[in-house]
Design an enzyme around this catalytic site. Structure first.
Site, short mmCIF file in Angstrom:
data_model
loop_
_atom_site.label_atom_id
_atom_site.label_comp_id
_atom_site.label_asym_id
_atom_site.label_seq_id
_atom_site.Cartn_x
_atom_site.Cartn_y
_atom_site.Cartn_z
N GLU A 10 -0.98 3.00 -2.02
CA GLU A 10 -2.23 2.93 -1.27
C GLU A 10 -3.39 2.46 -2.14
O GLU A 10 -4.24 1.69 -1.69
CB GLU A 10 -2.55 4.30 -0.65
CG GLU A 10 -1.55 4.80 0.37
CD GLU A 10 -1.54 3.99 1.66
OE1 GLU A 10 -2.43 3.12 1.84
OE2 GLU A 10 -0.65 4.21 2.49
N ASP A 28 9.15 -1.79 4.96
CA ASP A 28 8.55 -2.98 5.58
C ASP A 28 7.96 -4.00 4.62
O ASP A 28 8.37 -5.16 4.57
CB ASP A 28 7.49 -2.54 6.61
CG ASP A 28 6.48 -1.54 6.05
OD1 ASP A 28 6.66 -1.05 4.93
OD2 ASP A 28 5.50 -1.25 6.77
N GLU A 88 4.11 5.72 17.20
CA GLU A 88 4.77 5.58 15.91
C GLU A 88 6.27 5.40 16.06
O GLU A 88 6.91 4.74 15.26
CB GLU A 88 4.47 6.80 15.03
CG GLU A 88 3.03 6.88 14.53
CD GLU A 88 2.68 5.81 13.53
OE1 GLU A 88 2.66 6.09 12.32
OE2 GLU A 88 2.42 4.67 13.95
N GLU A 109 -0.42 -3.89 12.95
CA GLU A 109 0.74 -4.78 12.80
C GLU A 109 1.03 -5.65 14.01
O GLU A 109 1.32 -6.85 13.87
CB GLU A 109 1.98 -3.95 12.43
CG GLU A 109 2.02 -3.49 10.99
CD GLU A 109 1.14 -2.28 10.72
OE1 GLU A 109 0.88 -1.95 9.55
OE2 GLU A 109 0.68 -1.66 11.71
N THR A 115 -0.80 -7.08 2.43
CA THR A 115 -0.31 -6.17 3.46
C THR A 115 -1.44 -5.29 4.01
O THR A 115 -1.28 -4.67 5.05
CB THR A 115 0.83 -5.29 2.92
OG1 THR A 115 1.54 -4.68 4.00
CG2 THR A 115 0.30 -4.22 1.97
#
Length: 610
Positions: free
Chosen positions: A117, A257, A350, A371, A461
């Protein structure tokens, strides 16, 4: 009923239920401008709410109009929003924000933070804003700026380096910014956590002329890939000391991912063919074992046996990644399936169970994720199909009516009842709003840094803008030799013939390949050049490891296939699509051009037989 038959039944449903034309009326250019302006107002409702009620804490509590520290207590949302401010052309707020950060932000604090993060949100935010603020060509250069954000980024990255001191090269999941890795720190990390560092760390090496950042990030990718299964799948969690997989579920969503994402994007940004080779192999395996048209499932990484028929919201980035790779047809079908879940609930939960066609218990929330919007933007950019504008309008309406609250936008804790939760992630301003704005601006007639600016951009990302500047992307001038930068500024590259075993492949061209739609065609000779200070030419992946993954192109076959090759470029200043694996298919074909295609009908097949 056995698992195989159950899966067949699941796959039969989307063919006539999920993949269909949108019933919404087409979005006109005038309406696209109105929608773009609405997204602009959306950004400032949330950004001003953060600045007025939460700053300098990390994130906004939009219902109670307060703030909370969720990462390190260093104005996370402001840093994450910097390049969005620049994209929207807000010179004043961008300048004042950069100046405040340069004067007030410090990382010598006793905080234990997530490597993943912190890299994608803080390090990426600082690097992106630095590249905008320091460059006349962006139109947002700050005259008084003196590389303060770059110095902060370098300091932060050095404080994270102790996390990479492991036998595998895969970093710990967390590090203390003052004391390094705690002796009781968990040795288990996710594949995404170890494999989503290459862009930010690689750019930092190029900007600081210090190879250590790029090398540790690349070694982490190598450490993960070296432990792949025999069928080229990776698991979700791994022990960074032993290299043993602690969770062997393979998928394209949670915990994995962005590992796939950064393989392709690192190649596109840096031109490093080692990333291309790994991506080719990993992508082919994912499509062979995880793709159950149009959905993706989770399987055991060794046997490919079905583990979990679940759509999770993080999978929704995948169609956008396929656009960058040029694999449009499955991207269109998968996006249609994913968007059908959004339309059913107003948001994507989710988790959505493909066996019961219902929200997965315990995974009912929507934390303002970007996304699906991201993939919508990329598919519209590639195809100009108006259905993606319709989808964007629907998603904007859902956010406005379901998530908007007093001081910003709220998490949705239950998509079935649209219950709001008092939290707003920083990525809402870094990604969700950004991709929505770019979608409608593209339709209205683009006037922004990404579409009309001086460079092509790769999005991290976290949605940060990473430009393909000469300093970052001219690989032959900015490369490593066996992982170490040469310190001699007088080095010159020798010219090699294509037949030479030592030929450097940096000048090769894109072409068709037998094993994958992404390939480098042949070694090409290149003229000599003067090496930049502190840098020297590097060897190719094949030269380093004694293998070649490039398909040779013979003169006769090159002529024979030249009419079949198709390289698609999207807008003059955006990412180039490498190739289209189905050149006979128009990228802007009709909505239903695959519904009656027997080649795409689901077939019963045992995963282990592939």
């Amino acid at each position: 009923m056995d698992v195989a038959k159950l899966l067949v039944l699941i796959l039969l449903i989307p063919c006539d239920f999920f993949i269909r034309k949108s019933l919404a009326d087409g979005v006109t250019p005038h309406e696209a401008k109105q929608l773009r302006d609405e997204v602009y107002e959306m950004f400032y409702h949330a950004f001003n709410g953060y600045m007025d009620h939460a700053f300098p804490r990390d994130e906004l509590r939009p219902l109670s109009c307060g703030g909370e520290d969720t990462l390190g207590g260093y104005a996370l949302t402001l840093i994450d929003s910097l390049d969005t401010l620049a994209l929207l052309g807000d010179r004043e707020r961008f300048t004042t924000s950069v100046e405040w950060i340069g004067k007030n932000l410090r990382f010598d604090i006793n905080k234990t933070v997530s490597i993943f993060e912190t890299t994608i949100r803080i390090l990426g935010g600082l690097i992106s804003a630095h590249l905008i603020a320091s460059d006349h060509n962006t139109g947002m250069r700050i005259p008084s700026y003196d590389d303060e954000l770059l110095h902060l980024a370098e300091d932060l990255a050095r404080r994270m380096l102790p996390a990479f001191d492991t036998p595998t090269g895969i970093p710990f999941g967390s590090v203390n910014l003052l004391h390094g890795v705690d002796e009781n720190e968990s040795k288990i990390t996710s594949t995404a956590g170890g494999g989503t560092l290459t862009l930010e760390f690689g750019i930092l090496s190029r900007l600081t002329n210090d190879p250590i950042f790029e090398q540790v990030a690349k070694n982490a990718v190598r450490g993960l890939w070296a432990r792949r299964s025999k069928i080229n799948l990776v698991g979700a969690h791994i022990d960074v000391f032993s290299g043993d997989w602690t969770q062997k579920d393979a998928g394209i969503g949670t915990s994995i991912d962005s590992f796939y994402e950064y393989l392709l994007k690192a190649y596109l940004l840096f031109g490093d063919e080692e990333y291309l080779f790994i991506f080719q192999e990993a992508y082919k395996a994912a499509m062979n074992y995880l793709f159950s048209d149009p959905w993706y499932v989770e399987v055991n990484m060794n046997s490919a046996a079905l583990v979990w028929p679940l759509f999770n919201s993080l999978q929704a980035f995948w169609p956008g990644l396929q656009v960058l790779a040029g694999d449009i047809r499955p991207a269109i079908r998968t996006h249609a399936a994913f968007f059908s879940v959004w339309r059913r609930y107003g948001f994507t939960p989710e988790g959505f169970n493909l066996a019961t066609l219902s929200v997965q218990q315990g995974q009912k929330s929507y934390p303002l994720r970007p996304e699906l919007i991201e993939s919508t933007y990329w598919l519209y950019k590639a195809t100009r199909d108006p259905r993606y504008l319709d989808a964007g309008r629907d998603m904007l309406a859902s956010l406005q009516y379901g998530a908007r609250c007093t001081c910003g936008y709220c998490h949705i804790s239950d998509v079935e009842f649209h219950k709001q939760e008092d939290h707003m992630e920083s990525f809402f301003l870094a990604e969700t709003v950004k991709y929505l704005w770019l979608l409608f601006d593209l339709a209205a007639g683009p006037d922004n840094l990404v579409e009309n600016g001086p460079y092509k951009y790769i999005f991290s990302t976290e949605g940060h803008l990473l430009p393909a500047t000469p300093q970052i992307s001219l690989v032959r001038e900015h490369c490593s030799y066996f992982g170490a930068y040469c310190r001699n500024s007088n080095l010159r590259l020798k010219t090699h013939s294509p037949e030479s075993a030592e030929t450097n492949s940096s000048g090769s061209q894109t072409g068709p390949a037998d094993s994958s739609f992404l390939s480098r065609s042949s070694y090409q000779s290149t003229p000599p050049f003067s090496g930049l200070k502190g840098l020297c030419p590097g060897l190719t992946y094949g030269q380093r490891f004694g293998i070649s993954f490039m398909s040779p192109v013979h003169p006769s076959s090159e002529d024979e296939h030249s009419s079949q090759r198709e390289t698609t470029e999207v807008q003059s200043h955006s990412v180039v699509l490498i190739s289209n694996p189905n050149p006979e298919v128009s990228l802007s074909g009709s909505h239903n051009d695959h519904e009656n295609d027997p080649a795409h009908a689901p077939q019963e097949e045992s995963p282990s037989s592939k």
